[in-house]
Enzyme design. Structure first.
Site, PDB file in Angstrom:
ATOM      1  N   ASP A 108       0.819  -1.208   0.000  1.00 18.20           N
ATOM      2  CA  ASP A 108       0.000   0.000   0.000  1.00 18.20           C
ATOM      3  C   ASP A 108       0.853   1.259   0.000  1.00 18.20           C
ATOM      4  OD1 ASP A 108      -2.008   1.829   0.253  1.00 18.20           O
ATOM      5  OD2 ASP A 108      -2.717   1.133   2.201  1.00 18.20           O
ATOM      6  N   ASP A 303      -1.831   6.210  -5.914  1.00 18.06           N
ATOM      7  CA  ASP A 303      -2.110   5.208  -4.891  1.00 18.06           C
ATOM      8  C   ASP A 303      -2.289   3.829  -5.506  1.00 18.06           C
ATOM      9  OD1 ASP A 303      -2.715   4.197  -2.323  1.00 18.06           O
ATOM     10  OD2 ASP A 303      -4.855   4.376  -2.738  1.00 18.06           O
TER      11      ASP A 303
END
Length: 422
Positions: A108, A303
């Site tokens: 992440d 992201d």
């Protein structure tokens, strides 16, 4: 048919890699690059694979995760809690402790701390949790340690141990001890990182029995901890969810099998919190029309853990109008949530809309149709949704691009790539 298939913490370890030829001489050497697999959590390689789901169901499941994840970026949750994203789409395999135990964690870029569920634990599956009592290299960090001071929220336990607490926008959370242990990445060569700072989560309310491998810009992230050992560089190349192979995450200087001449590089902007990787989106061309943002200081987060692309609502409205104009037909009135713009699918739409993202420094990123559209049942849907406060370049928009971060030069590069060959 369309194919719609993304310094102040000192190093506490050195990255050691033992190759087969070096093993004959019984010594270790340091190198600055290695790669590991990224597994989409809905792919056939995932421990959470569900063979009964169709491709469009997988897309919608991931889209709903995006909508939930958006709360984390926008600061939901309250109570002074640390708000970070959760449940990213791509998993990486980690081998933790001595002896090594295999675990999966969400890779992440929108998160920092590396944490795993630990025994004894509440809210986790004991069969898939890490048992620190069985690791000879596990050490809990004290409250006065520098890593403990780097946590956004911490407390001191009865034995002076550093306790971390992360709460998420959907009210899920993890809390436990901040510690160090050995992480092995299980790549083609033996890559081992002793004394990596990790969170050992003893009380977790979290979907799926996975932790998070934070790749963000904060001091406790895996990227920051590896630091000089990987020349402060990493990259990934994401494949469609339905791919028959895994995506790749590369640490250090490993940018092969890409079209370097077609790479678009743009500056990274530092903001608080330092977790997120901001770039500046100047505008988007849809067909023959360009919509400008009018902004210059870093307005969109790159992201890996958010599926959909999210745009601030004012700019999104202008983009939505441009897409409607380019498609040339009226959208349906009740698109499936959380999607916002869908059209009745017709074959001629295959020739329709082209997207080019314009970033600072003339970095133009020409997307494939599958980066922005999906077909669900008889609908052609835009994989972009509005937000009240923030913009995010989601992972579907990054599929089949090598996305490379250089944290020394503070830039990110996008290069078109066949990610099956990376």
């Amino acid at each position: 048919m369309m194919n719609f298939n993304a310094q102040f913490l000192p190093l506490l370890f050195s990255l050691s890699i033992l190759t087969s030829s070096e093993a004959c001489h019984d010594h270790k050497t340091l190198i600055s690059s290695f790669s590991i697999d990224l597994i989409h959590r809905d792919s056939v390689f995932s421990p959470f694979y569900n063979s009964s789901l169709s491709h469009s169901q997988i897309i919608m499941k991931a889209a709903r995760r995006s909508a939930s994840r958006l709360k984390h970026f926008q600061g939901g949750g309250g109570g002074g809690a640390v708000i970070t994203p959760n449940r990213g789409d791509y998993l990486m395999k980690m081998l933790l402790g001595t002896p090594l135990v295999e675990l999966h964690a969400a890779a992440d870029t929108g998160s920092d701390l590396v944490w795993v569920p630990c025994l004894p634990c509440g809210g986790c599956d004991p069969q898939n949790a890490f048992d620190p009592s069985k690791s000879s290299t596990f050490n809990v960090l004290p409250c006065d340690s520098q890593p403990c001071g780097s946590l956004p929220r911490q407390s001191c336990g009865d034995s002076n141990q550093c306790r971390y607490f992360y709460k998420y926008g959907d009210q899920s959370f993890t809390t436990g001890d901040l510690a160090t242990d050995t992480i092995n990445f299980g790549s083609a060569v033996s890559v081992s990182s002793p004394s990596t700072v990790i969170g050992c989560g003893h009380d977790n309310q979290f979907e799926d029995n996975t932790g998070i491998a934070g790749l963000g810009g904060g001091p406790l992230s895996l990227i920051s901890q590896l630091g000089d050992e990987i020349n402060h560089k990493f990259s990934y190349c994401l494949l469609p969810f339905s791919s028959s192979t895994t995506s790749k995450l590369k640490f250090g200087d490993q940018l092969n099998n890409v079209n370097g001449d077609a790479a678009a590089s743009t500056p990274l902007f530092t903001k608080t919190p330092t977790t997120f990787y901001y770039v500046n989106l100047e505008g988007v061309t849809v067909g023959h029309k360009t919509v400008q943002t009018g902004q210059t200081g870093g307005n969109i987060i790159i992201d890996s853990g958010t599926t959909l692309t999210v745009l601030e609502s004012g700019f999104y409205s202008e983009l939505r109008d441009a897409v409607r104009e380019a498609v040339g037909v009226e959208p349906v009135t009740n698109p499936p949530e959380p999607l916002d713009l869908c059209f009745r699918y017709e074959p001629e739409m295959e020739q329709g809309v082209e997207f080019v993202l314009h970033f600072t420094d003339n970095a133009d990123l020409r997307l494939h149709r599958g980066n922005m559209f999906t077909v669900k049942d008889d609908l052609l849907c835009l994989l972009v949704i509005p937000s009240d406060s923030i913009s995010i370049l989601g992972n579907i928009a990054q599929i089949n691009f090598q996305v490379a971060f250089d944290l020394v030069q503070n830039k990110v590069s996008f290069a078109p790539a066949d990610c099956t060959a990376i």
